[in-house]
Design a protein around this motif. Structure first.
Motif, PDB file in Angstrom:
ATOM      1  N   ILE A  50       6.587  57.658 -42.531  1.00  0.00           N
ATOM      2  CA  ILE A  50       7.001  56.262 -43.134  1.00  0.00           C
ATOM      3  C   ILE A  50       6.123  55.236 -42.588  1.00  0.00           C
ATOM      4  CG2 ILE A  50       8.918  54.478 -42.998  1.00  0.00           C
ATOM      5  CD1 ILE A  50      11.223  56.604 -42.829  1.00  0.00           C
ATOM      6  N   ARG A  51       5.671  54.527 -43.403  1.00  0.00           N
ATOM      7  CA  ARG A  51       4.786  53.506 -42.886  1.00  0.00           C
ATOM      8  C   ARG A  51       4.832  52.068 -43.568  1.00  0.00           C
ATOM      9  NH1 ARG A  51      -0.781  54.054 -41.459  1.00  0.00           N
ATOM     10  NH2 ARG A  51      -0.455  56.361 -41.747  1.00  0.00           N
ATOM     11  N   THR A  52       4.983  51.026 -42.791  1.00  0.00           N
ATOM     12  CA  THR A  52       5.337  49.866 -43.351  1.00  0.00           C
ATOM     13  C   THR A  52       4.268  49.027 -44.196  1.00  0.00           C
ATOM     14  OG1 THR A  52       5.173  48.741 -41.182  1.00  0.00           O
ATOM     15  CG2 THR A  52       7.494  49.546 -42.151  1.00  0.00           C
ATOM     16  N   LEU A  56      -0.056  48.770 -38.938  1.00  0.00           N
ATOM     17  CA  LEU A  56       1.165  48.867 -38.038  1.00  0.00           C
ATOM     18  C   LEU A  56       1.182  50.427 -37.782  1.00  0.00           C
ATOM     19  CD1 LEU A  56       3.822  46.212 -39.199  1.00  0.00           C
ATOM     20  CD2 LEU A  56       1.889  46.024 -37.171  1.00  0.00           C
ATOM     21  N   ARG A  57       1.788  50.721 -36.658  1.00  0.00           N
ATOM     22  CA  ARG A  57       2.310  52.059 -36.460  1.00  0.00           C
ATOM     23  C   ARG A  57       2.956  52.826 -37.391  1.00  0.00           C
ATOM     24  NH1 ARG A  57       2.697  55.027 -31.001  1.00  0.00           N
ATOM     25  NH2 ARG A  57       3.888  57.040 -31.640  1.00  0.00           N
ATOM     26  N   SER A  58       2.840  54.032 -37.780  1.00  0.00           N
ATOM     27  CA  SER A  58       3.940  54.690 -38.631  1.00  0.00           C
ATOM     28  C   SER A  58       4.497  55.773 -37.891  1.00  0.00           C
ATOM     29  CB  SER A  58       3.059  55.400 -39.948  1.00  0.00           C
ATOM     30  OG  SER A  58       2.323  56.206 -39.211  1.00  0.00           O
ATOM     31  N   ILE A  59       5.392  56.436 -38.617  1.00  0.00           N
ATOM     32  CA  ILE A  59       6.133  57.297 -37.768  1.00  0.00           C
ATOM     33  C   ILE A  59       5.917  58.701 -38.749  1.00  0.00           C
ATOM     34  CG2 ILE A  59       7.762  56.124 -36.470  1.00  0.00           C
ATOM     35  CD1 ILE A  59       9.973  56.501 -38.559  1.00  0.00           C
ATOM     36  N   SER A  86      14.041  56.852 -30.540  1.00  0.00           N
ATOM     37  CA  SER A  86      15.221  56.535 -31.592  1.00  0.00           C
ATOM     38  C   SER A  86      15.182  55.278 -32.163  1.00  0.00           C
ATOM     39  CB  SER A  86      16.601  57.020 -31.292  1.00  0.00           C
ATOM     40  OG  SER A  86      16.999  56.230 -30.072  1.00  0.00           O
ATOM     41  N   ARG A  87      15.005  54.304 -31.195  1.00  0.00           N
ATOM     42  CA  ARG A  87      15.117  52.827 -31.659  1.00  0.00           C
ATOM     43  C   ARG A  87      13.890  52.444 -32.859  1.00  0.00           C
ATOM     44  NH1 ARG A  87      14.091  47.225 -28.197  1.00  0.00           N
ATOM     45  NH2 ARG A  87      14.529  45.776 -30.140  1.00  0.00           N
ATOM     46  N   PHE A  88      12.876  53.018 -32.475  1.00  0.00           N
ATOM     47  CA  PHE A  88      11.839  52.660 -33.296  1.00  0.00           C
ATOM     48  C   PHE A  88      12.037  53.264 -34.873  1.00  0.00           C
ATOM     49  CE2 PHE A  88       7.285  53.244 -34.508  1.00  0.00           C
ATOM     50  CZ  PHE A  88       6.806  51.924 -34.984  1.00  0.00           C
ATOM     51  N   ILE A  93      13.022  53.371 -40.518  1.00  0.00           N
ATOM     52  CA  ILE A  93      13.739  53.905 -41.550  1.00  0.00           C
ATOM     53  C   ILE A  93      14.565  52.741 -42.281  1.00  0.00           C
ATOM     54  CG2 ILE A  93      15.908  55.122 -42.261  1.00  0.00           C
ATOM     55  CD1 ILE A  93      14.868  57.237 -40.069  1.00  0.00           C
ATOM     56  N   ASP A  94      15.198  51.862 -41.465  1.00  0.00           N
ATOM     57  CA  ASP A  94      15.974  50.724 -42.099  1.00  0.00           C
ATOM     58  C   ASP A  94      15.015  50.014 -42.734  1.00  0.00           C
ATOM     59  OD1 ASP A  94      18.521  51.605 -40.870  1.00  0.00           O
ATOM     60  OD2 ASP A  94      18.523  50.238 -39.282  1.00  0.00           O
ATOM     61  N   SER A  95      14.154  49.626 -42.324  1.00  0.00           N
ATOM     62  CA  SER A  95      12.899  48.543 -43.186  1.00  0.00           C
ATOM     63  C   SER A  95      12.332  49.120 -44.548  1.00  0.00           C
ATOM     64  CB  SER A  95      11.824  48.264 -42.267  1.00  0.00           C
ATOM     65  OG  SER A  95      10.704  49.357 -42.182  1.00  0.00           O
ATOM     66  N   SER A  96      12.656  50.474 -44.543  1.00  0.00           N
ATOM     67  CA  SER A  96      12.037  50.913 -45.807  1.00  0.00           C
ATOM     68  C   SER A  96      13.186  51.373 -46.764  1.00  0.00           C
ATOM     69  CB  SER A  96      11.727  52.483 -45.564  1.00  0.00           C
ATOM     70  OG  SER A  96      12.744  53.495 -45.142  1.00  0.00           O
ATOM     71  N   LEU A  97      14.381  50.598 -46.427  1.00  0.00           N
ATOM     72  CA  LEU A  97      15.667  51.068 -47.601  1.00  0.00           C
ATOM     73  C   LEU A  97      15.977  49.727 -48.347  1.00  0.00           C
ATOM     74  CD1 LEU A  97      18.286  52.470 -44.956  1.00  0.00           C
ATOM     75  CD2 LEU A  97      16.843  53.708 -46.598  1.00  0.00           C
TER      76      LEU A  97
END
Length: 181
Positions: A50-52, A56-59, A86-88, A93-97
């Motif tokens: 997941i990359r915004t 910026l940092r992705s996960i 877990s917070r990050f 995840i939320d920002s990608s929804l």
């Protein structure tokens, strides 16, 4: 380098390969939630990125899946003591929804971040710690924002508070040659 027979489910390769089997990840989620009716709508995706934006940092999520209720699960096997991770993960995840410009935040899926560890992050000897947003002044008052974070500890000391299947699974995470009941 470890030999294949030396690997446990805490080793990234074996965890990803095992959870890549849809029935395996579904069974793990059923055990964690104590819900035999939980069914995955999508096959598990291992190593989902997941990359915004590029700068910026992705996960990279260990295992990502969606159930029949459209709830999103991120299941991680963690050897590092980093509960803040877990917070990050939750935020990305939320920002990608939501689509850009969306104004109705109630359209976001419920999400559950599950961190499985071979140590006790919180020092209370529990197999399972479940976090939801609650009010400090009135702990009975919940945010009901659809976000859950679960931390599982394979070295818990409270088997009477969790299902036998969960304690067996957590032991199996460390010793895949153990016999499951």
């Amino acid at each position: 380098m470890k030999q294949l027979q030396e690997l446990t489910l805490f080793d990234k390769f074996l965890f990803d390969e095992t959870m890549d089997i849809p029935e395996a990840h579904e069974a793990v989620l059923q055990i964690i939630f104590g819900d035999d009716n939980l069914k995955l709508l999508t096959p598990a995706q291992t190593e989902k990125e997941i990359r915004t934006v590029p700068w910026l940092r992705s996960i990279r999520l260990d295992v990502y899946a969606i159930d029949q209720e459209k709830r999103i699960y991120n299941t991680e096997a963690q050897r590092a003591e980093k509960k803040e991770r877990s917070r990050f993960y939750q935020s990305l995840i939320d920002s990608s929804l939501l689509e850009p410009g969306a104004i109705n935040f109630n359209q976001m899926n419920d999400t559950c971040i599950i961190m499985i560890t071979p140590f006790d992050l919180f020092g209370e000897g529990r197999y399972q710690y479940t976090f939801r947003s609650r009010c400090d002044e009135n702990p009975a008052l919940s945010m009901e924002d659809g976000a859950i974070r679960i931390f599982l500890n394979s070295h818990g000391k409270n088997p009477e508070e969790v299902s036998p299947e969960l304690t067996e699974f957590l032991k199996y995470m460390e010793s895949t040659d153990a016999v499951l009941a």
